[in-house]
Design an enzyme around this catalytic site. Structure first.
Site: not given
Ligand code: 3HC
Length: 695
Positions: A63, A125, A105, A102
């Protein structure tokens, strides 16, 4: 496509969605929208499989952290990943470099992953004070089982590609052209039924049947998590796989992600992420300034510091020659290095091959001439200016042209050391912290004449050796110890005013320091500070008396505290309490009980006040550099971000007003607010604002 960050093309029946968002293909709003549109366009065009690929040096860093705190932009990452997974045509992620957060993910939402064995797949994270927030805590356990998924999620350490292949996370290892290989793979799987991790609980079965090993692993991992919130949240998220279905587990994960993201701990850890990268940028030194090539490093001195530095450099892959006058000292030093490596190996910190490799890179020599072919020399003999100057004068004769000559001094004037050579532009300080093989901080000291490329070289070498380098200028104590000196003077003053060592240390620990300042003094040795003060003509009434009594701290069983039977546990000592009361009376103080809030303020404000002065003098470049120094070298709690970050969150104006209040009541000149602190307070500004644009 949207801002050209994502392109879509076809290769026959296979569609290719390619992200191009340098430097790390972060998944910002435009990228998410581009993938979303590409997916639907390709599905509408009737492709039989889709490859998700990335351009540049890495698959994706996850992200876009710079978007945090800004209004959300649709589609959200979780929604996008669910949409990818829901696709009826198989989606193949072509991962390489790193697929993090992300980025990993999204790859877990794809039905297949292919890539080279060098790829690293990770959910870091937790290092930003978060948990994976786009299904990572729910899909990874469903891919590889709860026990295997727990460590990478709780530590944030990535899974190397070869291990990922063994775990079945990589469906095919492709070492050649990745996009071509992924397209060929996609053709093979086209038309086959897709496996959606969110709907497949098979891998959870063994832990559901017997969760004991999982819980034991969780306890072990959390015991090393320094009480931070994020690691505990990571464990709970994975544990939820036992009791919640994918939808509920994901909902819990997302809500907790948002809670953590708006909290102070994550703000502090994100500050650190950017601070580490900012610290490598030196004002006026552009990208055209390249580091000098370094393969071989000479370390002079086989003592505690020399040995620790040698280990760091050997671990970083450098050939190291450790030089000391006496063969005996070299043998002893090497023996300690070997023991330290094997101890870490036994704890699982290194593999046997890694230790063997590091040890094989170390050689020993008794003559300075062994430094002749070194690209960098790090001198680590004891703190004596004349000795260091004579070594540098000698090095000037033997070192090859262009070698970086660095002194690991913690107090001495680097410019004077440089002046002992005919090449001051090649000389700088590299201030390591003890134990140098463990402590992350590296204060790189820029001398008046140090050339920019040696500073860049020291940063590069430091990073390669696993350090967090911060560049500062020459002054007494450089940045870290100078701020520490200001705090130490205030601690001694609080003792004179009526606080006991255990009162001060209790408040420091409650704030989050691993140890209080007086217990730290006892650990470091009271004789050390005493010797430094003597040389500088400074006094510290109570600490001086203890040192003169031979109470040096832990090593003599007594200092500010007692240590019984070789134990490291500090026990308050009535003798010291009496000594403090007597000394306090001698200096004309009337002891009072100091409130805990005042103790805390007077532990933190001297750091901030001195830090302000250091910035004002241009010794440090930006306030986040001082935060890095205090968190990585002096035990300042990471969750609080560092003294300057903490001051900004507290409000510089508040800090200034309270400090001024203590100054006015006590008349202690050490509490007088420094001009920059006053200026920021009066203008309603912050250290972060002041630092903007500096380097
Ligand atoms: N968002 C925004 N910027 C990022 C970023 C990210 N996720 N990752 C890196 N950057 C920026 C860096 O700040 C740096 O900017 P700068 O050049 O202006 O200083 C630039 O990209 C290059 O980064 P590095 O210098 O770190 O480059 P390296 O090649 O050394 O390392 C990397 C690349 C391994 C990807 C490293 O940058 C990294 O570890 N990034 C962070 C990974 C991470 O923590 N991801 C999780 C994000 S949170 C998330 O995904 C939430 C999700 O679960 C919902």
């Amino acid at each position: 496509m949207s801002e050209q960050k994502v392109t879509v093309r076809r290769d026959g029946e296979v569609g290719v969605i390619e992200i191009d968002n340098p430097p790390v293909n972060a998944l910002g709003g435009a990228v998410r929208k581009g993938i979303w549109d590409g997916l639907h366009d390709l599905q509408g065009a009737g492709v039989s499989a889709i490859v998700l690929a990335c351009k540049g040096r890495t698959f994706s860093g996850g992200a876009d952290i710079t978007e945090f705190g800004k209004p959300p932009v649709e589609p959200g990452l979780s929604v996008l990943i669910d949409e990818i997974e829901a696709s009826d045509v198989p989606v193949v992620a072509a991962v390489f470099g790193t697929a993090l957060g992300g980025g990993f993910e999204i790859a877990l939402g794809c039905h297949y992953r292919v890539g080279p064995s060098s790829v690293k797949l990770g959910l870091p994270e937790v290092k930003l004070g978060l948990l994976p927030g786009a299904g990572g805590t729910q899909r990874l356990p469903r891919a590889i089982g709860m026990e295997a998924a727990l460590p990478p999620i709780v530590t944030g350490d990535p899974i190397p590609g070869d291990e990922a292949a063994k775990l079945g996370l990589l469906d095919r290892v492709i070492e050649g052209d990745l996009t071509e290989g992924a397209i060929a793979f996609a053709r093979e799987v086209a038309g086959k039924p897709v496996r959606r991790l969110s709907r497949d609980d098979t891998a959870l079965a063994s832990t559901k049947a017997d969760p004991i090993a999982f819980e034991e692993a969780a306890t072990r991992l959390l015991s090393r998590s320094r009480g931070l919130k994020a690691p505990a949240a990571c464990v709970q998220a994975v544990r939820n796989c036992l009791t919640m279905d994918f939808a509920d587990g994901s909902k819990w994960e997302r809500e907790t992600f948002h809670d953590l993201r708006s909290g102070e701990e994550s703000a502090a850890q994100r500050h650190h992420f950017f601070a580490e990268r900012a610290a490598l940028k030196l004002p006026g030194v552009g990208k055209e300034v390249q580091p000098r090539p370094v393969k071989k490093i000479a370390v002079i001195g086989a003592g505690t510091m020399g040995g620790g530095i040698t280990m760091s450099m050997a671990t970083g892959g450098y050939d190291v020659v450790m030089i000391d006058k006496s063969q005996e000292a070299l043998d002893r030093g090497f023996g300690i290095i070997e023991k330290n490596y094997r101890k870490t190996q036994a704890r699982g910190g290194f593999t046997e091959a890694e230790v063997d490799g590091a040890l094989s890179r170390i050689s020993l020599a008794t003559e300075l001439s062994a430094a002749a072919d070194a690209d960098m020399v790090i001198e680590a003999v004891y703190e004596n200016l004349d000795l260091k100057k004579s070594i540098f004068a000698e090095l000037d004769k033997v070192a090859k042209p262009g070698a970086v000559l660095a002194s690991n001094t913690s107090t001495l004037d680097v410019d004077e050391i440089a002046a002992a050579t005919s090449r001051p532009a090649d000389v700088m300080g590299m201030h390591f912290f003890s134990p140098a093989n463990v402590m992350k901080l590296l204060e790189n000291i820029r001398g008046e004449k140090s050339s920019p490329d040696i500073l860049v070289t020291a940063n590069t070498v430091g990073k390669q050796a696993g350090k967090i380098p911060v560049t500062v200028g020459v002054c007494n104590g450089f940045a870290g110890n100078r701020m520490g000196g200001a705090r130490a003077r205030q601690v001694q003053r609080m003792l004179l005013e009526g606080a006991m060592p255990q009162d001060v240390d209790r408040v420091a620990k409650a704030f989050g320091f691993a140890m209080g300042p007086l217990a730290v003094n006892d650990l470091a040795g009271l004789d050390i500070g005493y010797a430094v003060r003597k040389e500088r003509g400074e006094k510290s009434p109570i600490a001086d008396k203890l040192a003169e009594m031979g109470r040096y701290g832990q090593k003599t069983g007594a200092g500010f505290y007692l240590y019984e039977g070789g134990s490291r546990t500090p026990i308050p000592d009535p003798f010291v309490e009496n000594l403090i009361r007597e000394t306090s009376a001698e200096h004309g103080f009337t002891p009072r009980e100091i409130p805990e809030q005042e103790i805390l303020d007077r532990l933190l404000f001297p750091l901030i006040n001195e830090g302000a002065q250091i910035l004002d003098e241009g010794i440090a470049i930006r306030s986040s550099d001082l935060d890095l120094i205090w968190v990585n070298g002096f035990g300042f709690p990471l969750a609080k971000g560092g003294p300057m970050f903490w001051a900004d969150r507290e409000g510089v104006g508040n800090v200034y007003e309270r400090l001024k209040g203590y100054y006015e009541v006590s008349g202690d000149p050490n509490l007088e607010p420094k001009p920059l602190l006053q200026h920021l307070a009066k203008t309603g500004s912050s250290f972060a604002d002041w630092s903007k644009g500096r380097g």
